[in-house]
Scaffold this motif. Structure first.
Motif, PDB file in Angstrom:
ATOM      1  N   ALA A   1     -41.309 -12.068 -24.767  1.00  0.00           N
ATOM      2  CA  ALA A   1     -42.658 -11.926 -25.389  1.00  0.00           C
ATOM      3  C   ALA A   1     -43.081 -10.598 -25.260  1.00  0.00           C
ATOM      4  CB  ALA A   1     -43.519 -12.850 -24.765  1.00  0.00           C
ATOM      5  N   PHE A   2     -43.214  -9.915 -26.323  1.00  0.00           N
ATOM      6  CA  PHE A   2     -43.514  -8.241 -26.075  1.00  0.00           C
ATOM      7  C   PHE A   2     -45.037  -8.147 -26.279  1.00  0.00           C
ATOM      8  CE2 PHE A   2     -39.221  -8.283 -28.019  1.00  0.00           C
ATOM      9  CZ  PHE A   2     -38.611  -7.215 -27.010  1.00  0.00           C
ATOM     10  N   ALA A   3     -45.672  -9.191 -26.961  1.00  0.00           N
ATOM     11  CA  ALA A   3     -47.152  -9.293 -27.091  1.00  0.00           C
ATOM     12  C   ALA A   3     -47.439 -10.565 -27.377  1.00  0.00           C
ATOM     13  CB  ALA A   3     -47.491  -8.308 -28.255  1.00  0.00           C
ATOM     14  N   ARG A   4     -48.756 -10.711 -27.304  1.00  0.00           N
ATOM     15  CA  ARG A   4     -49.137 -12.148 -27.546  1.00  0.00           C
ATOM     16  C   ARG A   4     -48.581 -12.398 -29.093  1.00  0.00           C
ATOM     17  NH1 ARG A   4     -55.147 -12.143 -26.997  1.00  0.00           N
ATOM     18  NH2 ARG A   4     -54.632 -12.699 -24.508  1.00  0.00           N
TER      19      ARG A   4
ATOM     20  N   TRP B   1     -37.978 -15.767 -30.851  1.00  0.00           N
ATOM     21  CA  TRP B   1     -37.736 -17.411 -30.680  1.00  0.00           C
ATOM     22  C   TRP B   1     -38.188 -17.748 -29.235  1.00  0.00           C
ATOM     23  CZ3 TRP B   1     -32.369 -20.190 -30.068  1.00  0.00           C
ATOM     24  CH2 TRP B   1     -32.761 -21.540 -29.992  1.00  0.00           C
ATOM     25  N   ASP B   2     -39.334 -18.663 -29.114  1.00  0.00           N
ATOM     26  CA  ASP B   2     -39.883 -18.839 -27.948  1.00  0.00           C
ATOM     27  C   ASP B   2     -38.981 -20.152 -27.671  1.00  0.00           C
ATOM     28  OD1 ASP B   2     -41.056 -19.459 -25.836  1.00  0.00           O
ATOM     29  OD2 ASP B   2     -43.031 -20.199 -26.824  1.00  0.00           O
TER      30      ASP B   2
ATOM     31  N   ILE C   1     -41.086 -19.116 -21.869  1.00  0.00           N
ATOM     32  CA  ILE C   1     -41.408 -17.567 -21.603  1.00  0.00           C
ATOM     33  C   ILE C   1     -43.296 -17.911 -21.985  1.00  0.00           C
ATOM     34  CG2 ILE C   1     -41.878 -15.396 -22.446  1.00  0.00           C
ATOM     35  CD1 ILE C   1     -39.211 -15.707 -21.150  1.00  0.00           C
ATOM     36  N   SER C   2     -43.403 -18.523 -23.245  1.00  0.00           N
ATOM     37  CA  SER C   2     -45.013 -18.455 -23.362  1.00  0.00           C
ATOM     38  C   SER C   2     -45.669 -19.239 -22.423  1.00  0.00           C
ATOM     39  CB  SER C   2     -45.064 -19.045 -24.822  1.00  0.00           C
ATOM     40  OG  SER C   2     -44.492 -20.484 -24.976  1.00  0.00           O
ATOM     41  N   ASP C   3     -45.278 -20.318 -21.942  1.00  0.00           N
ATOM     42  CA  ASP C   3     -45.921 -21.241 -20.880  1.00  0.00           C
ATOM     43  C   ASP C   3     -45.969 -20.449 -19.812  1.00  0.00           C
ATOM     44  OD1 ASP C   3     -45.914 -23.170 -22.762  1.00  0.00           O
ATOM     45  OD2 ASP C   3     -44.504 -24.425 -21.868  1.00  0.00           O
TER      46      ASP C   3
ATOM     47  N   GLY D   1     -46.358 -10.479 -17.860  1.00  0.00           N
ATOM     48  CA  GLY D   1     -45.956 -10.515 -19.169  1.00  0.00           C
ATOM     49  C   GLY D   1     -46.903  -9.519 -20.022  1.00  0.00           C
ATOM     50  N   TRP D   2     -47.512 -10.001 -21.150  1.00  0.00           N
ATOM     51  CA  TRP D   2     -48.444  -9.465 -21.819  1.00  0.00           C
ATOM     52  C   TRP D   2     -49.818  -9.606 -21.580  1.00  0.00           C
ATOM     53  CZ3 TRP D   2     -51.182 -13.002 -23.707  1.00  0.00           C
ATOM     54  CH2 TRP D   2     -50.589 -14.395 -24.281  1.00  0.00           C
ATOM     55  N   MET D   3     -49.842 -10.428 -20.412  1.00  0.00           N
ATOM     56  CA  MET D   3     -51.392 -11.068 -20.140  1.00  0.00           C
ATOM     57  C   MET D   3     -52.044  -9.674 -19.313  1.00  0.00           C
ATOM     58  SD  MET D   3     -53.097 -13.873 -20.262  1.00  0.00           S
ATOM     59  CE  MET D   3     -52.256 -15.366 -20.863  1.00  0.00           C
ATOM     60  N   PRO D   4     -53.174  -9.614 -19.913  1.00  0.00           N
ATOM     61  CA  PRO D   4     -54.034  -8.464 -19.358  1.00  0.00           C
ATOM     62  C   PRO D   4     -54.266  -8.976 -17.864  1.00  0.00           C
ATOM     63  CG  PRO D   4     -54.988  -9.035 -21.370  1.00  0.00           C
ATOM     64  CD  PRO D   4     -54.067 -10.016 -21.164  1.00  0.00           C
TER      65      PRO D   4
END
Lengths: 158, 371, 358, 150, 104, 116, 174, 182
Positions: free
Chosen positions: C117-120, C125-126, C191-193, C278-281
């Protein structure tokens, strides 16, 4: 105790690694430690040591005169034959025939900058010069004639 | 027969390391017989930089032959030249002025530091650490600058002549050396931080390439290699020359006999060199820097032998003179040659990585071995 | 404006609005492919440049600085040169496998990009097995190296390949175990989770000591798996000249070189996703105001920032440490990392079950 | 040990040895046949000459002379052993099983001077290329192609 | 032919199975025979998954069987290779014909 | 995107690598000589084939790795559900780990983890 | 014919061709690589069937583990560059005949049985990792906790077995 | 030996060159390629003797030839673009050097560093084992005199080589250009 040793091992190892990383980290963050000199850009300010032996050089004065008598001392002193004196006979003012230098041939491609020729020269006619930008594409260019065309021996040099 | 098929019957692999290989520091050619990663045999093949210096010297005069020797072990060029100057002086019975002797010893020790620094950087690079290379060369560059100012060259100076040194010291010499000493003492601490204490480095070094005192003697090892196994072999102590008997310094002896001991010997030797220079640098006597010698030197008939301690160990110069202006026969007993012969003994049964480490701590300079 | 968030949706809608569905899909495929190639190129150029600059500054020198400002075009020059260099196949090599190996390495590197995941909302493919997929595909890269080493017909290459084979497979274990200790907390492989679970704090902060241990082990294992110094035994320059790619020159060599950097990027991206959100601030629990301020920084910058920081750490390792010996390398894995990470997983499980984490 | 003590000791071991005291160190000349046993004895005896620091050969145009510089690491005394060899058929027993360092030195002397060391385990060219002909350090060595005389 | 049914997958797995059989028959090198066995095991795995997916999609038993087969295949391969290497060390050959002298 | 993305990326990889290599093949002419194709071995002609049989101590590691790798595979589903299942999962994995750790200890004791 | 079908045929062809290469290649290393591709293809097939977990396991264990092990053992036991001897003609013919007849028979059987009728169950197939995990750790009817624990014992047994077998010779050598 | 007519004023070597260009597209593409090649000369780590140390100094922090993009010293000739012959080449080494040169992938360049590599230097006379100049073995593009040349001198030589490559000369042209330009 086995486990205590094990933990001590790991601790010591990590500590030693971090010490090393601290040093490189110090250099990474302290740009003033950088010592690079940018050679082709600093040509104007680049000062080499005066004594640096870059090539053999025969100083000529403004009258295009040098001090080489053609005595061949340098040729004899040179350990690997990179100097060759081609002499000729000239007739001086008194009408006497005298040996004088025609060509002082210097093979930069073989010179080892040992300075023995300069030591040996009785009239101080040749010097070491601190030039270094001597790269060429053809090695024949490295065979040089040190006395300039049309130059003469300075008066009073014996 | 084994050589033909590339493997021996037991499935061992024969592999060439060198002449062009980053870890052989030049052109050493070693043929390894490997069993997997384990080394079964190391066979040195020399001569890839054999320039027949001994033969050349037979046709050079006693003033001229010195310059060739600085190409031999180019890292201790001064010390090589020193040996040659000493032997000529010995043959001619020339008294060298005190000033020249002091200058010579200071130059020797500076050379030794520079050489050990190069060894340190090259060895670290063999072990895969790159930054030490740059740190060590920073200090080396300072020494080179000092040398350049006085001698006019950075590496192969040709500064020693029979009877003394070639030119007077540069006016800035003492000051620069002193400031170098101050800097260098700080830097030695960095070396410890970066490499000596490092756990990876210690594991690579400790217990690797072991050689006992008896083996050191029979293999004729010299210098730091011998001293790391407990053999007193420092020529500066055994047969002092010039002013080495007037200065105080310790002969570094380690008893480990492994790579780490050799490493320690060299690191400690650097501080001893500093100690020697500190004692001498302020006390250089006034006077001539060169004794008066004839234009053409002729050694009397006979045999002469001179030993000096280079950065790598004992260098011997053996001259047979027939009374001519050129030596009749000359032989350089180079330290690397005998140290190399112990390599096989050191690394048998070790792994390739150990072999590289052991070779790094031998500090070989190949032109010195091949001559 | 730097956020990549809306980009995918925008393209998707625009294409579907202007083209028939099948065609739009095809165009999207092409876009993804080209984007991946572009990412490869940019990453390759950027990371190599970064490596050279980082190395230079750590080594008290300047580094490339003559082509463009700070030498940023240096790597472009290298690339063009490598492309325009003769592609040479040794005559005694197994020619087919020799030429196939760089393809394998590059394809594997490409495939691992899939779940990152490069960004939100910006992900190819998740995939529902997320990190497991990454572990699986990255274990394929060892094959490329073994193939390259064997087919070169060179003894150094073969030795290098064997070393790297043993090394990569060994370190997969501890890498896997440290991934698992985070999975215990997230309860999902997706990854998204995983990223979403770090909304109120990154796992390295929330997970206490076990998370930090896992992080350290993962960094070490990642360095080893990518054949980076101090674990670069496969190409140990002072021992095996150039290791498994001794015989490769020109573009084929460049592909290995590139894939090394891509792999570093990928493991660092995974590491950033697992431990650094990840991308999470950067969020702290319930400090809503603070969290909102952090949200203003686009997610892609967070992601790349973290990843590049981790890459920097790995580079820092490289320019500090000497290389391990082959048996020490395996010792480190089997005697230290594996038992520690096994214990760490248990600790983490206990913590997760007791709810001791934040 | 001083020179005198050494001289007495060596005469005890090998009465036929010719001892020359003029140089810095004791020069002991032995004949080739007796060399090997002499070498063994100086190594083993209380002379304890356990360190070979130089091993070379001199070409005297009429004959060759092997020169061994030996030293003792315990007593710190040195001697020089000289062995005269026939120039046409130089042969001498090896000492590389007594002093291991001699192995490479002897190989070097073999290729440079053509001295054959009997019972040497691996007497091959060490420094010179494999197809090299001649013994370059001999005085009569000529190589018109490579060797340019100044 | 617009839909792939279980039959197609079974054909593939059958073909793979017999390819493995062919290898097992013709090869005399133990390692290559082991490779053939792996192919056979894989064809079985495909079957398990296919049956599970197409016939009993509500359950997961086929998947589990596949996992366990893979596990056992790994253990089997490990032990088999240990045996092969051991055999090689004592007989200097990994040909099954050569190894037949073992049966005493 | 779904699983089609795998195929897309595979194609992209092939295009990337193939494109790069084929430019060199098409446009760069190399000189030819007899030694060019030979294996590089520090400038010395290599002796024999390098595909010789190879005594190497790595395979024991590969063996042990394989078995632990399988263990790792079982860990993933376990890790996903461990929070839901709770203490039971910890107990199960404790048994699982204990048995495997015995294996590791055994291997260590037998010297299988020592490089041979 | 939609994309999914084409992809299936591609994967199937890939698996079979590389499988054939694996059993017919003369160079053993190439065989191993072909086997690797075949196994990767099977993983692709699993991806196609949406059982991602199994696909990943297939790659991790087979490709990353078993094939690497096989390659190592190839290096250990033979000169990997040499070609293996050709199988005997008689044996080849026999094998081909046996295999072909077997293949024909089985395919025929599959065709006759016709799973088509039962394959239209409406329930969606779902093999999520969480489901697998839950079922693996459950002790109910379809729970697999016992095999799960047994696996560790199997692995331990295999580990000990390998070490005993492989280390035996090492001790003898000493 | 009549060297009289060979004695020339020594200019900065890179400037005398002019490359012929065909059409604009090709030449601008060629320009890019030559620009890339000249700025990415990866040296083979090949050092035989003393000059090798000065080569190392050039690589080290003070002179730092990585500024030019030369720092990627490759141990394998397949990946290297140029050989810097730093040191004496002896007869036993000559075939090795030749082999290394042959094994390099095109395009490739050679720099002879120091007197030994140019002509045998100190070992020209009275020695039976030294090759009298590396150009007897392989073609040499740039000669850097000195014994050993100081790092700046080597950098100067490398910059000269860059200039030649940028001017778009082929290998053979580079070798002969110094003669042509006179």
């Amino acid at each position: 105790m086995f486990l205590a040793d094990y933990i001590k091992d790991v601790y010591g190892a990590v500590k030693s690694l971090l010490t090393g990383m601290k040093l490189t980290g110090y250099y990474f963050t302290h740009h003033k430690e950088i010592i690079t000199e940018e050679y082709p850009n600093n040509r104007a300010t680049l000062k080499l040591a005066d004594r640096f032996k870059g090539e053999v050089w025969m100083p000529h004065d403004e009258n295009n005169e040098h001090a080489c008598t053609g005595c061949s001392s340098c040729e004899i002193a040179c350990p690997n034959g990179s100097i060759k004196i081609v002499s000729m006979n000239v007739i001086n003012a008194e009408g006497k025939k005298k040996k004088a230098i025609d060509q002082h041939i210097y093979r930069l491609d073989m010179c080892t900058m040992c300075g023995l020729c300069v030591e040996a020269c009785p009239t101080d006619a040749i010097h070491m010069r601190n030039t270094f930008e001597l790269s060429v594409f053809d090695r024949n260019h490295l065979i040089m004639r040190l006395n300039k065309p049309g130059s003469k021996i300075r008066e009073g040099v014996e | 027969m084994f050589e033909e098929i590339g493997t021996t019957e037991e499935g061992d692999l024969i592999i060439n390391v060198g002449p062009q290989h980053p870890a052989t520091h030049g052109v050493l050619h070693l043929v390894l017989t490997l069993n997997g990663e384990i080394i079964k045999k190391v066979e040195p093949h020399l001569g890839y930089i054999h320039r027949s210096i001994e033969k050349m010297c037979e046709s050079l005069s006693y003033r001229q032959f010195i310059y060739v020797t600085s190409r031999m072990d180019y890292l201790s060029a001064h010390i090589n030249n020193h040996a040659c100057a000493l032997i000529v002086e010995k043959g001619l019975n020339v008294e060298v002025p005190q000033r020249a002797q002091y200058i010579r010893v200071i130059m020797d020790e500076l050379t030794r530091i520079a050489s050990h620094e190069l060894w340190w950087s090259a060895m670290s690079m063999d072990l895969g650490a790159f930054t030490p290379y740059f740190l060590a060369f920073r200090e080396r560059e300072k020494i080179n600058e000092i040398m350049e100012e006085t001698c006019g060259a950075r590496l192969t100076m040709n500064y020693m002549v029979p009877g003394g040194v070639m030119t007077e010291l540069h006016p800035d010499f003492q000051e620069k050396v002193k400031s170098f000493i101050v800097d260098f003492k700080k830097t030695l601490h960095e070396y410890d931080e970066l490499i000596t204490g490092n756990v990876i480095f210690q594991n690579r070094m400790k217990g690797v390439g072991y050689i006992s005192k008896e083996d050191v003697i029979t293999y004729g090892c010299t210098g730091p290699v011998a001293r790391a196994s407990g053999l007193r072999s420092d020529i500066r102590k055994i047969a002092p020359y010039d002013v080495y008997d007037k200065v105080e310094f310790d002969e570094i002896i380690e008893t480990g006999g492994d790579c780490f001991a050799r490493y320690q010997v060299r690191i400690k030797e650097m501080s001893q060199s500093i100690r020697i220079i500190e004692q001498l640098i302020d006390n250089i006597p006034e006077g001539d820097f060169q004794a008066k010698t004839k234009a053409v030197l002729k050694l009397p008939k006979g045999e002469f032998y001179q030993r000096v301690e280079t950065a790598r160990g004992e260098l011997g110069v053996y001259i047979v003179s027939e009374g001519a202006a050129q030596p009749y026969k000359i032989k350089f007993r180079s330290p690397g040659f005998s140290n190399l012969s112990a390599l096989d003994h050191m690394v048998r049964g070790h792994k390739i990585g150990d072999f590289i480490a052991a070779m790094g701590t031998l500090d070989l300079v190949i032109p010195d071995i091949d001559r | 404006m730097f956020s990549l968030e809306g980009l995918t949706n925008f393209i998707h809608e625009w294409l579907n609005g202007h083209l028939p569905a099948t065609f739009a899909l095809l165009v999207e495929f092409v876009i993804v492919g080209v984007a991946a190639i572009g990412l490869f190129a940019v990453l390759g150029l950027g990371l190599v440049w970064m490596e050279r600059k980082v190395a230079a500054v750590m080594q008290i020198r300047l580094g490339p600085n003559r082509l463009g400002p700070k030498g940023i075009f240096q790597t472009s020059a290298d690339t063009v040169k490598l492309i325009m260099k003769e592609a040479l196949t040794p005559s005694n090599a197994d020619k087919f496998l020799f030429n196939l190996a760089p393809f394998i390495v590059i394809i594997v590197a490409m495939l691992i990009l899939v779940p990152i995941a490069f960004a939100r909302n910006f992900q190819i493919w998740d995939i529902n097995i997320g990190v497991l997929y990454v572990t699986a595909v990255s274990s394929l890269s060892v094959i490329g190296i073994l193939m390259a080493g064997w087919s070169s017909g060179n003894k150094y290459s073969l030795l290098g390949a064997m070393r790297s084979g043993a090394q990569i497979v060994s370190y997969e274990l501890s890498a896997g175990l440290s991934i698992i200790s985070i999975i215990v907390l997230t309860g999902s492989l997706k990854i998204s989770d995983i990223v979403a679970s770090q909304e109120n704090g990154w796992w390295i902060f929330k997970g206490h000591i076990p998370a930090i241990i896992a992080f350290v082990i993962f960094i070490i294992a990642a360095t080893a798996e990518t054949n980076r110094a101090p674990f670069d035994l496969a190409e140990a320059e002072s021992e095996l000249t150039a290791g498994f790619h001794t015989e490769y020159g020109g573009m084929k060599f460049a592909l290995f070189f590139l894939s090394e950097y891509i792999n570093i990027f990928i493991v660092c991206a995974i590491c950033a996703t697992l431990f650094l959100g990840g991308w999470m601030p950067f969020h702290i629990g319930s400090w809503t105001a603070f969290n909102h301020i952090m949200d203003y920084i686009p997610s892609s910058i967070w992601f790349f920032g973290k990843t590049i920081f981790l890459i920097f750490v790995i580079m820092w390792f490289r320019w500090t440490f000497p290389r391990l010996r082959v048996d020490q390398l395996l010792n480190l894995e089997w005697k230290y990392l594996l038992p520690i990470s096994m214990f760490n997983v248990l600790l983490m499980t206990l913590m997760a079950i007791m709810g001791w984490h934040f | 040990m001083t020179k005198e003590e050494l001289k007495i000791k060596i005469t005890e071991i090998h009465p036929e040895a010719i001892i020359d005291e003029s140089g810095e160190w004791l020069n002991v000349s032995v004949e080739a046949a007796a060399f090997r046993s002499f070498a063994e004895q100086v190594r083993m005896d209380e002379l304890d000459l356990d360190y070979v620091f130089c091993l070379t050969c001199v070409d005297w145009k009429t004959h060759l002379t092997m020169v061994y510089h030996l030293s003792s690491t315990t007593h710190r005394h040195n001697i020089v052993i000289k062995v005269k060899l026939d120039r046409n058929k130089p042969e001498i027993e090896t000492i590389c099983d007594i002093w291991r360092t001699a192995e490479l030195h002897e190989r070097e002397v073999f290729e440079m001077y053509g001295v054959v060391f009997l019972h040497h385990p691996d007497l091959r060219l060490l420094i010179l290329p494999d197809d090299f002909v001649g013994y370059p350090m001999r005085k009569d060595f000529e190589d018109p192609i490579n060797m340019i005389k100044l | 032919m617009n839909e792939i049914s279980i039959t197609h997958i079974l054909f593939v797995s059958t073909a793979l199975f017999f390819i493995g059989m062919y290898g097992l028959f013709t090869r005399r090198n133990m390692i290559t025979m082991l490779m053939a066995v792996e192919l056979i095991l894989n064809s079985v795995n495909i079957n398990f998954v296919a049956f599970n997916k197409y016939l009993y999609p509500g359950k997961l038993d086929g998947v589990f069987f596949t996992i366990f087969v893979i596990t056992i295949a790994a253990a089997e391969a490990a032990v088999a290779i240990a045996i092969i290497i051991n055999l090689y060390r004592s007989h200097n050959s990994i040909d099954v014909e050569d190894a037949s002298e073992l049966k005493y | 995107m779904g699983s089609a993305s795998l195929i897309v990326l595979m194609c992209a990889g092939i295009a990337f690598a193939g494109g790069g290599i084929s430019i060199a093949l098409l446009f760069v002419k190399g000189s030819k000589n007899a030694q060019k194709g030979e294996a590089y071995e520090c400038g010395i002609p290599t002796k024999g084939t390098s595909w010789a049989q190879f005594q190497i101590g790595y395979y024991l590691f590969a063996l042990i790795f394989l078995l632990f790798d399988v263990e790792l595979v079982f860990m993933y589903p376990w890790a996903v559900v461990v929070k839901q299942v709770g203490m039971m999962a910890l107990v199960e994995i404790l048994i699982f780990f204990f048995i495997l750790f015995m294996g590791l200890l055994y291997a260590h004791k037998k010297g299988a983890l020592k490089w041979m | 014919m939609n994309a999914s079908v084409i992809i299936f045929y591609c994967i199937a062809a890939f698996i079979l061709i590389t499988g054939l290469l694996a059993v017919m290649g003369r160079k053993i290393f190439r065989s191993a690589i072909a086997l690797l591709f075949s196994l990767t293809g099977i993983a692709g097939l699993y991806f196609w069937m949406d059982v991602n977990f199994i696909a990943a396991v297939q790659i991790i264990v087979y490709v990353g583990g078993i094939v690497v092990l096989i390659i190592f053992s190839i290096f250990l036991t033979q000169r990997s560059g040499e070609e293996m001897p050709k199988p005997l003609m008689k044996r080849t013919i026999f094998s081909v005949l046996a295999v072909l007849s077997g293949l024909g028979l089985t395919c025929n059987l599959i065709n006759q049985y016709g799973f088509g009728s039962s394959s239209n169950q409406s329930a969606a197939f779902k093999a999520d990792v969480a489901d697998i995990g839950t079922q693996m750790l459950s002790t109910t009817e379809h729970g697999f906790v016992l095999p799960f624990e047994l696996v560790s014992i199997l692995l331990l047994a295999a580990l000990i077995g390998c070490i005993v077998i492989a280390m035996k010779v090492k001790h003898e050598e000493k | 030996m009549d060297v009289n007519d060979k004695i020339q004023a020594l200019d900065f070597p890179g400037e005398v060159l002019n490359a012929g260009s065909s059409n604009i597209l090709m030449s601008s593409l060629d320009d890019v390629i030559n620009w890339a090649r000249s700025n990415s000369l990866w040296p083979l780590s090949f050092a035989t003797s003393c000059c090798g140390i000065e080569f190392m100094h050039t690589a080290a922090a003070k002179y730092d030839f990585s500024r030019f993009g030369f720092e990627v010293a490759r141990a394998s000739p397949r990946q290297a673009d140029m050989i810097i012959i730093a040191g004496t080449i002896v007869n036993k080494m000559a075939p090795v050097l030749k082999r290394l040169y042959d094994q390099m992938a095109d395009p490739k360049y050679v720099v002879a560093m120091g007197a030994c590599a140019i002509s045998g230097g100190p070992f020209f006379y009275n020695t039976y084992s030294v090759v009298k100049g590396a150009d007897h073995v392989i073609p040499v593009d740039v000669y850097v005199p000195g014994c050993p040349p100081r790092p700046e001198a080597l950098l100067h030589g490398l910059i000269s080589l860059q200039g030649k490559i940028k001017a778009g000369l082929t290998r053979d042209q580079i070798r002969n250009s110094a003669v042509i330009s006179q």
